[in-house]
Write a protein that holds these residues in place. Structure first.
Motif, short mmCIF file in Angstrom:
data_model
loop_
_atom_site.label_atom_id
_atom_site.label_comp_id
_atom_site.label_asym_id
_atom_site.label_seq_id
_atom_site.Cartn_x
_atom_site.Cartn_y
_atom_site.Cartn_z
N LYS A 281 91.97 -20.27 15.49
CA LYS A 281 93.18 -19.80 15.65
C LYS A 281 93.19 -19.13 16.87
O LYS A 281 93.99 -19.30 17.95
CB LYS A 281 93.69 -19.41 14.52
CG LYS A 281 95.17 -18.91 14.80
CD LYS A 281 95.83 -18.27 13.58
CE LYS A 281 97.19 -17.86 13.80
NZ LYS A 281 97.83 -17.01 12.69
N TRP A 282 92.16 -18.13 17.04
CA TRP A 282 91.95 -17.34 18.17
C TRP A 282 91.70 -18.00 19.39
O TRP A 282 92.38 -17.70 20.33
CB TRP A 282 90.98 -16.20 17.87
CG TRP A 282 90.55 -15.41 18.91
CD1 TRP A 282 91.07 -14.29 19.35
CD2 TRP A 282 89.36 -15.70 19.92
NE1 TRP A 282 90.47 -13.94 20.42
CE2 TRP A 282 89.46 -14.50 20.91
CE3 TRP A 282 88.53 -16.54 19.87
CZ2 TRP A 282 88.29 -14.49 21.67
CZ3 TRP A 282 87.40 -16.59 20.86
CH2 TRP A 282 87.56 -15.60 21.75
N LEU A 283 90.86 -18.91 19.29
CA LEU A 283 90.28 -19.60 20.64
C LEU A 283 91.52 -20.41 21.18
O LEU A 283 91.79 -20.63 22.36
CB LEU A 283 89.20 -20.38 20.27
CG LEU A 283 88.71 -21.33 21.60
CD1 LEU A 283 88.32 -20.50 22.59
CD2 LEU A 283 87.38 -22.25 21.17
N LEU A 284 92.16 -21.20 20.20
CA LEU A 284 93.55 -22.00 20.63
C LEU A 284 94.44 -21.27 21.26
O LEU A 284 95.11 -21.86 22.28
CB LEU A 284 93.97 -22.79 19.35
CG LEU A 284 92.84 -23.94 18.86
CD1 LEU A 284 93.59 -24.67 17.66
CD2 LEU A 284 92.45 -25.14 20.01
N ALA A 285 94.70 -20.12 20.74
CA ALA A 285 95.84 -19.21 21.32
C ALA A 285 95.11 -18.77 22.79
O ALA A 285 96.11 -18.72 23.72
CB ALA A 285 95.80 -17.95 20.53
N ARG A 286 93.88 -18.57 23.02
CA ARG A 286 93.52 -18.11 24.15
C ARG A 286 93.76 -19.50 25.20
O ARG A 286 93.69 -19.25 26.36
CB ARG A 286 92.18 -17.75 24.13
CG ARG A 286 91.76 -16.66 23.38
CD ARG A 286 92.16 -15.26 23.80
NE ARG A 286 93.70 -15.07 23.49
CZ ARG A 286 94.24 -14.73 22.64
NH1 ARG A 286 93.74 -14.67 21.48
NH2 ARG A 286 95.57 -14.62 22.28
N LEU A 287 93.47 -20.53 24.79
CA LEU A 287 93.39 -21.82 25.28
C LEU A 287 94.59 -22.27 25.99
O LEU A 287 94.85 -22.97 26.84
CB LEU A 287 92.62 -23.01 24.74
CG LEU A 287 91.02 -22.83 24.79
CD1 LEU A 287 90.74 -24.02 23.71
CD2 LEU A 287 90.46 -23.05 25.96
#
Length: 440
Positions: A281-287
């Motif tokens: 979830k954290w990575l997708l928010a950054r992407l």
């Protein structure tokens, strides 16, 4: 005459000047052949790339709809196609919902997650890493130069830890991480490590999962680049770091990376990230600010070509048939030419893309320079250590995959000769002479 190194501590009777002269003459003769050989990087050969030529005709003019009626020609699908995530979930050791399939570079994902952590912090960070003072990472050595380049680029301090036969020195790792909250991450190539071929033992992986860290947002950068890249029939497996971290109460600790770069086509492959649901979830928010979605056409063609995990393993068996003889040839030549040289050792990897050659202390840079003069390009001495500085000047990475077998043979013979000459120059008192064939 064949010149053999011995462990004697003082000069013996042979004419050492004549010994060195003969080695020098053999080196000059090799140099005079005008060869141009490259053992620098772990690149697949053209024959390996041909194994995936079918990708160039996939998915086909009319095949662009994926599961869920997803039109792969259009935007969207930030996490990757469902069937692509399912295809690689076994290799990644995670459920499909915990996998992100991106574009061609796992190194790019490693770079981006490091930068996102610096700028935004992780899902466990009270503040961005860059706002927490000096940041450091642990670097098992010998290690992968491109990991070190990311750290150097962004001012992340690198702390060396020893890489043993079963993985990093865990006593050293646990001591450092328990007392220093500035250490936010650790690079790991857990299987067929670059460049030594080291495989982390289950006990080491469990300690990495269970250990106490002063930093609550510590991350294992788990670069499983060689997950299916076997060189023998053994097909070694390692413990699942994601499952172990959950078991020990640190579910967010591992960031797991892999790619198809050395499975299909390096410039047109797929990169994968696997982690806890919170990390995903954290990575997708950054992407989200960076892209509207990955190349889903490429994901679909990989699904069509590889089909399932069995298809991946079948393809990797074909890779093994092409490159294992090259590794064996290097080992055979080193065994023949260097077996009696004191303080010269080399690894015998069961997978991966490299052989790690250790020469006598203070000789690696000279060996690389001699090789260059003789037409053999090697990775710079020191590249296996942070900041490009091997304190012992010993380790040289050998990459046999890209050249043809005949070229690998010539290069290995040349490298062995360079080791003999560099050692003769620096430690002449260690030579003895016995009658046999020439040094090469």
């Amino acid at each position: 005459m064949f010149f053999k190194m011995t462990d004697v501590a003082q000069p013996s009777s042979p004419d050492l000047a004549r010994v060195k002269q003969t080695v020098q003459e053999s080196y000059d003769a090799f140099k005079g052949r005008g060869l141009r050989l490259d053992l620098t990087r772990g690149k697949p050969s053209s024959a390996q790339l041909d194994l995936s030529a079918e990708l160039l005709s996939l998915p086909g003019l009319a095949d662009y709809v994926a599961e869920g009626a997803t039109d792969c020609r259009n935007y969207g699908g930030l996490q990757g196609l469902a069937e692509a995530r399912r295809l690689f979930s076994g290799i990644m050791g995670a459920e499909p919902e915990q996998v992100v399939v991106a574009n061609n570079s796992s190194l790019g994902l490693m770079h981006d997650t490091a930068v996102y952590s610096l700028l935004k912090g992780t899902c466990d960070s009270a503040a961005p890493w860059s706002k927490q003072g000096e940041i450091a990472v642990l670097c098992p050595v010998p290690g992968y130069d491109r990991h070190f380049t990311i750290c150097k680029e962004y001012g992340i301090r690198m702390i060396q830890v020893a890489l043993k036969e079963d993985g990093p020195d865990m006593d050293q790792v646990e001591r450092l991480l328990a007392q220093d909250a500035s250490i936010k991450a650790m690079w790991c190539v857990p299987k067929y490590s670059n460049p030594t071929g080291t495989v982390y033992s289950d006990a080491v992986i469990e300690r990495l999962a269970a250990m106490k860290t002063a930093a609550p947002d510590f991350r294992l950068y788990w670069d499983n680049a060689y997950a299916v890249h076997h060189l023998t029939s053994e097909n070694i497996e390692i413990a699942n770091v994601i499952e172990l971290c959950v078991r020990h109460g640190h579910p967010n600790r591992p960031f797991v990376f892999a790619s198809t770069s050395k499975i299909t086509l390096p410039g047109a492959g797929l990169a994968m990230f696997a982690a806890s649901k919170d990390n995903v979830k954290w990575l997708l928010a950054r992407l989200t600010p960076r892209t509207i979605g990955p190349d889903k056409i490429n994901q679909l063609r990989h699904v069509r070509f590889l089909k399932n995990e069995a298809g991946i393993l079948q393809l990797m068996g074909k890779h093994r048939a092409l490159i294992a003889p090259k590794f064996q040839k290097v080992l055979d030549i080193f065994d023949e030419k260097l077996a009696d040289v004191p303080n010269v050792t080399w690894t015998r990897p069961k997978g991966g893309y490299f052989i790690s050659l250790d020469v006598p202390k203070g000789c690696a840079q000279r060996v690389v320079a001699l090789a260059k003069e003789a037409g053999i390009e090697l990775t710079p001495a020191g590249a296996t250590h942070p900041y490009g500085k091997d304190p012992d000047d010993r380790t040289i990475r050998i990459a046999p995959t890209f050249p043809e077998l005949a070229e690998v043979t010539q290069a290995a013979e040349g490298v062995a000769l360079c080791v003999l000459l560099a050692t003769a120059e620096k430690f002449p008192a260690h030579w003895s002479v016995r009658s046999s064939s020439s040094p090469t």
